[in-house]
Design a protein around this motif. Structure first.
Motif, PDB file in Angstrom:
ATOM      1  N   ASP A 108     -23.401 -43.130 -25.558  1.00 39.61           N
ATOM      2  CA  ASP A 108     -23.376 -42.148 -26.167  1.00 39.61           C
ATOM      3  C   ASP A 108     -21.894 -41.427 -25.817  1.00 39.61           C
ATOM      4  O   ASP A 108     -21.211 -41.978 -24.274  1.00 39.61           O
ATOM      5  N   GLY A 109     -21.708 -39.953 -27.130  1.00 41.79           N
ATOM      6  CA  GLY A 109     -19.992 -40.528 -27.002  1.00 41.79           C
ATOM      7  C   GLY A 109     -19.871 -38.495 -27.621  1.00 41.79           C
ATOM      8  O   GLY A 109     -20.679 -38.609 -28.566  1.00 41.79           O
ATOM      9  N   ARG A 110     -20.197 -37.800 -26.162  1.00 40.45           N
ATOM     10  CA  ARG A 110     -20.191 -36.339 -26.618  1.00 40.45           C
ATOM     11  C   ARG A 110     -18.458 -35.786 -26.814  1.00 40.45           C
ATOM     12  O   ARG A 110     -17.050 -35.582 -25.873  1.00 40.45           O
ATOM     13  N   HIS A 111     -18.335 -35.870 -27.956  1.00 45.32           N
ATOM     14  CA  HIS A 111     -16.584 -35.909 -28.045  1.00 45.32           C
ATOM     15  C   HIS A 111     -15.805 -34.751 -28.679  1.00 45.32           C
ATOM     16  O   HIS A 111     -16.309 -33.491 -28.657  1.00 45.32           O
ATOM     17  N   GLN A 112     -15.474 -33.878 -27.703  1.00 48.01           N
ATOM     18  CA  GLN A 112     -14.612 -32.755 -28.033  1.00 48.01           C
ATOM     19  C   GLN A 112     -13.147 -32.201 -28.091  1.00 48.01           C
ATOM     20  O   GLN A 112     -12.667 -33.099 -27.558  1.00 48.01           O
ATOM     21  N   PHE A 113     -12.990 -31.601 -28.951  1.00 47.45           N
ATOM     22  CA  PHE A 113     -11.713 -30.621 -28.889  1.00 47.45           C
ATOM     23  C   PHE A 113     -11.622 -29.602 -29.257  1.00 47.45           C
ATOM     24  O   PHE A 113     -12.101 -28.593 -29.358  1.00 47.45           O
ATOM     25  N   LYS A 114     -10.107 -29.393 -28.508  1.00 42.71           N
ATOM     26  CA  LYS A 114     -10.116 -27.885 -27.921  1.00 42.71           C
ATOM     27  C   LYS A 114      -8.581 -26.755 -28.125  1.00 42.71           C
ATOM     28  O   LYS A 114      -7.604 -28.406 -27.881  1.00 42.71           O
ATOM     29  N   LEU A 115      -8.420 -26.049 -28.332  1.00 42.11           N
ATOM     30  CA  LEU A 115      -6.952 -25.443 -28.636  1.00 42.11           C
ATOM     31  C   LEU A 115      -7.319 -24.064 -27.945  1.00 42.11           C
ATOM     32  O   LEU A 115      -7.726 -23.511 -27.581  1.00 42.11           O
ATOM     33  N   GLU A 116      -5.964 -24.088 -27.545  1.00 43.76           N
ATOM     34  CA  GLU A 116      -5.888 -23.324 -26.538  1.00 43.76           C
ATOM     35  C   GLU A 116      -4.233 -22.415 -26.374  1.00 43.76           C
ATOM     36  O   GLU A 116      -3.407 -23.041 -26.879  1.00 43.76           O
ATOM     37  N   ALA A 117      -4.093 -21.607 -27.424  1.00 43.21           N
ATOM     38  CA  ALA A 117      -2.983 -20.487 -27.398  1.00 43.21           C
ATOM     39  C   ALA A 117      -2.478 -20.762 -25.618  1.00 43.21           C
ATOM     40  O   ALA A 117      -2.611 -20.047 -24.908  1.00 43.21           O
TER      41      ALA A 117
END
Length: 148
Positions: A87-96
């Protein structure tokens, strides 16, 4: 469990990066890793994504979106076959960051097959994350230059 994490600094605000990331239609034009993706960008939606890591074989999977925060965060959970195998929990985070964006892409892999795929994850999968990050940077910065 195994976790991969990558990041890139992008000279464009989070809203401009999100605009590229959240617009699935043009992925084949710019994304060398997630070469196609279809589905609605909302929690509970099931996507159909095709991944092609550098030097690797294309794989199609159908993850479910588990979190969306416009201009900030996108997460999905996918399974290879039966839940609990891989199983894979994929995350994309954008930080200013002072006029730009710190873009983080990561994935947590769990399941009994993870040890068998560890070398591939550290090699081709990580390379795919990096290639996508670089392409997202280029496309976001080019779009920002056009708007600017």
């Amino acid at each position: 469990m195994k976790k991969l994490s990558t990041e890139v600094m992008i000279d464009a605000p989070p809203a401009a990066v999100w605009e590229v990331l959240a617009d699935f239609g043009p992925y084949p034009d710019w994304n060398p890793f997630v070469v196609s993706i279809e589905g609605d960008l909302e929690v509970g939606s099931r996507l159909r994504a095709q991944l092609q890591p550098p030097g690797g074989k294309a794989t199609t999977f159908k993850p479910t979106i588990t979190a969306v925060e416009t201009n900030r965060y996108l997460e999905w959970l996918g399974h290879l076959g039966v839940k609990g195998l891989f199983d894979g929990r994929h995350q994309f985070k954008l930080e200013a960051t002072g006029g730009g964006t710190r873009f983080l892409q990561s994935e947590e892999f769990t399941g009994i097959l993870v040890p068998l795929f560890s070398r591939m994850l550290d090699g081709k999968t990580r390379a795919g994350f990096e290639a996508m990050n670089h392409a997202l940077k280029e496309r976001s910065e080019a779009g920002e230059a056009e708007r600017g």
